[in-house]
Design a protein around this motif. Structure first.
Motif, PDB file in Angstrom:
ATOM      1  N   GLN A   1       0.829  -1.216   0.000  1.00  0.00           N
ATOM      2  CA  GLN A   1       0.000   0.000   0.000  1.00  0.00           C
ATOM      3  C   GLN A   1       0.857   1.257   0.000  1.00  0.00           C
ATOM      4  N   PHE A   2       1.888   1.272   0.855  1.00  0.00           N
ATOM      5  CA  PHE A   2       2.787   2.429   0.896  1.00  0.00           C
ATOM      6  C   PHE A   2       3.409   2.664  -0.485  1.00  0.00           C
ATOM      7  N   ARG A   3       3.862   1.585  -1.111  1.00  0.00           N
ATOM      8  CA  ARG A   3       4.488   1.705  -2.439  1.00  0.00           C
ATOM      9  C   ARG A   3       3.489   2.248  -3.459  1.00  0.00           C
ATOM     10  N   ASP A   4       2.308   1.644  -3.465  1.00  0.00           N
ATOM     11  CA  ASP A   4       1.316   2.036  -4.460  1.00  0.00           C
ATOM     12  C   ASP A   4       0.783   3.450  -4.245  1.00  0.00           C
ATOM     13  N   ASN A   5       0.776   3.918  -3.006  1.00  0.00           N
ATOM     14  CA  ASN A   5       0.245   5.246  -2.704  1.00  0.00           C
ATOM     15  C   ASN A   5       1.300   6.343  -2.683  1.00  0.00           C
ATOM     16  N   SER A   6       2.570   5.978  -2.773  1.00  0.00           N
ATOM     17  CA  SER A   6       3.636   6.973  -2.694  1.00  0.00           C
ATOM     18  C   SER A   6       3.797   7.699  -4.031  1.00  0.00           C
ATOM     19  N   THR A   7       3.960   9.018  -3.928  1.00  0.00           N
ATOM     20  CA  THR A   7       4.218   9.809  -5.130  1.00  0.00           C
ATOM     21  C   THR A   7       5.694  10.157  -5.248  1.00  0.00           C
ATOM     22  N   ASP A   8       6.452   9.981  -4.187  1.00  0.00           N
ATOM     23  CA  ASP A   8       7.891  10.245  -4.190  1.00  0.00           C
ATOM     24  C   ASP A   8       8.611   9.040  -4.825  1.00  0.00           C
ATOM     25  N   PRO A   9       9.320   9.241  -5.929  1.00  0.00           N
ATOM     26  CA  PRO A   9       9.976   8.111  -6.599  1.00  0.00           C
ATOM     27  C   PRO A   9      10.980   7.360  -5.709  1.00  0.00           C
ATOM     28  N   GLY A  10      11.687   8.079  -4.855  1.00  0.00           N
ATOM     29  CA  GLY A  10      12.644   7.437  -3.946  1.00  0.00           C
ATOM     30  C   GLY A  10      11.945   6.543  -2.930  1.00  0.00           C
ATOM     31  N   LEU A  11      10.881   7.066  -2.334  1.00  0.00           N
ATOM     32  CA  LEU A  11      10.117   6.275  -1.368  1.00  0.00           C
ATOM     33  C   LEU A  11       9.436   5.092  -2.049  1.00  0.00           C
ATOM     34  N   LYS A  12       8.902   5.328  -3.236  1.00  0.00           N
ATOM     35  CA  LYS A  12       8.239   4.267  -3.993  1.00  0.00           C
ATOM     36  C   LYS A  12       9.221   3.116  -4.219  1.00  0.00           C
ATOM     37  N   SER A  13      10.456   3.458  -4.558  1.00  0.00           N
ATOM     38  CA  SER A  13      11.496   2.447  -4.774  1.00  0.00           C
ATOM     39  C   SER A  13      11.851   1.725  -3.469  1.00  0.00           C
ATOM     40  N   SER A  14      11.992   2.490  -2.389  1.00  0.00           N
ATOM     41  CA  SER A  14      12.320   1.887  -1.085  1.00  0.00           C
ATOM     42  C   SER A  14      11.208   0.955  -0.614  1.00  0.00           C
ATOM     43  N   TYR A  15       9.976   1.393  -0.731  1.00  0.00           N
ATOM     44  CA  TYR A  15       8.848   0.535  -0.354  1.00  0.00           C
ATOM     45  C   TYR A  15       8.770  -0.685  -1.267  1.00  0.00           C
ATOM     46  N   GLY A  16       9.101  -0.489  -2.540  1.00  0.00           N
ATOM     47  CA  GLY A  16       9.131  -1.613  -3.475  1.00  0.00           C
ATOM     48  C   GLY A  16      10.159  -2.657  -3.072  1.00  0.00           C
ATOM     49  N   LYS A  17      11.303  -2.207  -2.576  1.00  0.00           N
ATOM     50  CA  LYS A  17      12.332  -3.138  -2.092  1.00  0.00           C
ATOM     51  C   LYS A  17      11.803  -3.907  -0.878  1.00  0.00           C
ATOM     52  N   CYS A  18      11.091  -3.222  -0.010  1.00  0.00           N
ATOM     53  CA  CYS A  18      10.499  -3.892   1.159  1.00  0.00           C
ATOM     54  C   CYS A  18       9.483  -4.940   0.718  1.00  0.00           C
ATOM     55  N   VAL A  19       8.689  -4.633  -0.303  1.00  0.00           N
ATOM     56  CA  VAL A  19       7.722  -5.598  -0.829  1.00  0.00           C
ATOM     57  C   VAL A  19       8.468  -6.853  -1.278  1.00  0.00           C
ATOM     58  N   GLU A  20       9.588  -6.678  -1.983  1.00  0.00           N
ATOM     59  CA  GLU A  20      10.394  -7.824  -2.433  1.00  0.00           C
ATOM     60  C   GLU A  20      10.946  -8.617  -1.249  1.00  0.00           C
ATOM     61  N   LEU A  21      11.467  -7.916  -0.248  1.00  0.00           N
ATOM     62  CA  LEU A  21      12.036  -8.574   0.925  1.00  0.00           C
ATOM     63  C   LEU A  21      10.975  -9.354   1.697  1.00  0.00           C
TER      64      LEU A  21
END
Length: 175
Positions: free
Chosen positions: A84-104
């Motif tokens: 949810q954080f990844r999908d709702n984030s508009t900041d590209p850096g945060l989106k990437s960081s949350y995406g890494k967490c999704v993978e982990l």
């Protein structure tokens, strides 16, 4: 009068026997305390394990399964939060960081699923990667900004993993 004493003695014997039989098949408070004494917070470990009503009557193999189910539920919930954080984030850096967490956390869920299968097969000595799950949780949290609102969910995940780790170490030594 003697008949009354025999009846009282028989009832008392039955009560004592049922107490021992119930506890012989269930995990005692002493066993939970022993397992959880190795964790960062014994009280929270016991609370986590007792959050499943089956814990009180569980034998050790079932306690293994319960601890892994609780870890999987927590990992799935945390995965969904980061998604949810990844999908709702508009900041590209945060989106990437949350995406890494999704993978982990997906990796964590995959490992827990494999561990659940080993537990079902009663292959407790092969459940050896639980400690590595803490690394995945830390890697996620360390990749996020220090003001990220995820610290509490990471702590919950770490405590749940730690509880499952020590349960399964105890069960593998007892098997």
């Amino acid at each position: 009068m003697a008949s009354g004493n025999h009846l009282l003695s028989a009832a008392l014997l039955l009560l004592v026997a049922s107490f021992f039989i119930c506890h012989a098949y269930g995990v005692t408070e002493d066993v939970l305390a022993s397992i959880c004494s190795n964790t960062q917070n014994q009280e929270i470990c016991v609370e986590i394990l007792e959050s499943d009503p089956r814990t009180k009557s569980a034998d050790l193999p079932l306690l293994s399964a319960i601890s892994l189910e609780l870890a999987m539920k927590r990992a799935s919930k945390t995965f969904d939060t980061f998604l949810q954080f990844r999908d709702n984030s508009t900041d590209p850096g945060l989106k990437s960081s949350y995406g890494k967490c999704v993978e982990l956390y997906q990796d964590m869920k995959d490992k827990l699923q494999a561990d659940q299968e080993l537990s079902r097969k009663k292959q407790f000595k092969k459940i050896t990667d639980l400690g590595g799950l803490t690394t995945l949780a830390y890697n996620c949290e360390n990749g996020l900004p220090s003001d990220s609102p995820t610290g509490a969910i990471t702590v919950d995940m770490l405590l749940t993993i730690q509880s499952a780790t020590y349960v399964n170490r105890f069960v593998s030594r007892s098997a």
